[in-house]
Motif scaffolding. Sequence first.
Motif, short mmCIF file in Angstrom:
data_model
loop_
_atom_site.label_atom_id
_atom_site.label_comp_id
_atom_site.label_asym_id
_atom_site.label_seq_id
_atom_site.Cartn_x
_atom_site.Cartn_y
_atom_site.Cartn_z
N PRO A 183 -8.25 16.01 23.97
CA PRO A 183 -9.33 16.62 23.55
C PRO A 183 -9.65 17.76 22.68
N LEU A 184 -8.12 18.09 22.13
CA LEU A 184 -8.13 19.07 21.07
C LEU A 184 -8.72 18.63 19.90
N SER A 185 -9.23 19.39 19.11
CA SER A 185 -9.21 19.32 17.72
C SER A 185 -8.10 19.84 16.60
N PRO A 186 -7.85 18.84 15.60
CA PRO A 186 -6.74 19.12 14.85
C PRO A 186 -7.02 20.56 14.18
N ALA A 187 -5.86 21.16 14.23
CA ALA A 187 -6.00 22.53 13.69
C ALA A 187 -6.31 22.79 12.19
N ASP A 188 -6.01 21.73 11.45
CA ASP A 188 -5.87 21.60 10.11
C ASP A 188 -6.73 20.15 9.53
N ASP A 189 -6.76 20.13 8.34
CA ASP A 189 -7.70 18.98 7.62
C ASP A 189 -6.95 17.78 8.20
N THR A 225 -8.53 3.73 10.36
CA THR A 225 -7.65 3.50 11.83
C THR A 225 -6.65 4.66 11.76
N MET A 226 -6.08 5.02 10.83
CA MET A 226 -5.00 6.13 10.92
C MET A 226 -5.76 7.55 11.31
N ALA A 227 -6.83 7.91 10.70
CA ALA A 227 -7.57 8.99 11.07
C ALA A 227 -7.97 8.97 12.48
N GLN A 228 -8.54 7.81 13.06
CA GLN A 228 -8.82 7.86 14.43
C GLN A 228 -7.56 7.96 15.41
N SER A 229 -6.74 7.30 14.97
CA SER A 229 -5.39 7.47 15.91
C SER A 229 -5.10 9.01 15.94
N VAL A 230 -5.10 9.96 14.71
CA VAL A 230 -4.67 10.95 14.84
C VAL A 230 -5.63 11.74 15.86
N HIS A 231 -7.04 11.68 15.67
CA HIS A 231 -7.96 12.29 16.50
C HIS A 231 -7.89 11.75 17.96
N THR A 232 -7.50 10.70 18.23
CA THR A 232 -7.24 9.99 19.54
C THR A 232 -5.80 11.00 20.16
N PHE A 233 -5.08 11.08 19.52
CA PHE A 233 -3.75 11.64 20.08
C PHE A 233 -3.98 12.89 20.44
N CYS A 234 -4.81 13.74 19.45
CA CYS A 234 -4.94 15.22 19.60
C CYS A 234 -6.09 15.48 20.83
N ALA A 280 0.72 -1.12 0.02
CA ALA A 280 0.05 -0.10 -0.05
C ALA A 280 0.78 1.31 -0.04
N LEU A 281 0.17 2.35 -0.71
CA LEU A 281 0.83 3.50 -0.42
C LEU A 281 -0.07 4.51 0.34
N VAL A 282 0.62 5.25 1.42
CA VAL A 282 0.00 6.24 2.18
C VAL A 282 0.40 7.70 2.02
N LEU A 283 -0.53 8.51 1.81
CA LEU A 283 -0.45 9.84 1.50
C LEU A 283 -1.20 10.58 2.47
N SER A 284 -0.61 11.52 3.02
CA SER A 284 -1.54 12.26 3.99
C SER A 284 -1.14 13.64 4.05
N SER A 285 -2.12 14.67 4.60
CA SER A 285 -1.93 16.12 4.55
C SER A 285 -1.06 16.47 5.73
N ASP A 286 -0.51 17.71 5.70
CA ASP A 286 0.30 18.01 6.91
C ASP A 286 -0.46 18.05 8.04
N GLY A 287 -1.80 18.23 8.12
CA GLY A 287 -2.86 18.20 9.00
C GLY A 287 -2.62 17.01 9.90
N VAL A 288 -2.12 15.93 9.38
CA VAL A 288 -2.07 14.74 9.97
C VAL A 288 -0.88 14.81 10.90
N THR A 289 0.50 15.00 10.24
CA THR A 289 1.67 15.17 10.74
C THR A 289 1.86 16.20 11.66
#
Length: 153
Positions: A131-137, A120-129, A78-87
């Motif tokens: 109770p804050l919400s991500p500042a970007d997409d 799964t990856m999106a959920q991991s990002v939201h869990t990490f952040c 698989a190839l995984v591309l992500s926005s900088d809002g993830v990293t």
Amino acid sequence: NSSLDRNSPADCFATMIICRWSKAGDEVEIVNAGHHAPLWLRNDGAVDAFPERVGLPLGIVPDWPDQVVHRDTKDDAALVLSSDGVTECVDQDKQEFGLDRLKALLPALADRAAGEIAATMAQSVHTFCAPLSPADDVTLLVVRRHGFASSTQ
């Protein structure tokens, strides 16, 4: 690039990655214009970032240097591309999620469908952040040999 350079305000630029697969799907050409490296999940569960060398973002210089690289994808699952809002998503301690944390998630997901990997990856990002919400997409695109999925939150 030349259109963006001519028609955009000063200090305005865009990052992007373009991938073009061969008809057989066993080779890809990649151009990386200022974006963090795509992640490649190999069939053996290993993960690498390729190409690690990042080109200039579009709109910075009038003559963008064409930097096409090739990758043999026969051993890639698989190839995984992500926005900088993830990293760049930060937790309460101002620690970034980062590319290394994203890479660490992938081996356990090697046998999953593209949609499951993205979710799964999106959920991991939201869990990490939390109770804050991500500042970007939080945008992920996962491409497998027999399917693809995307997730934007």
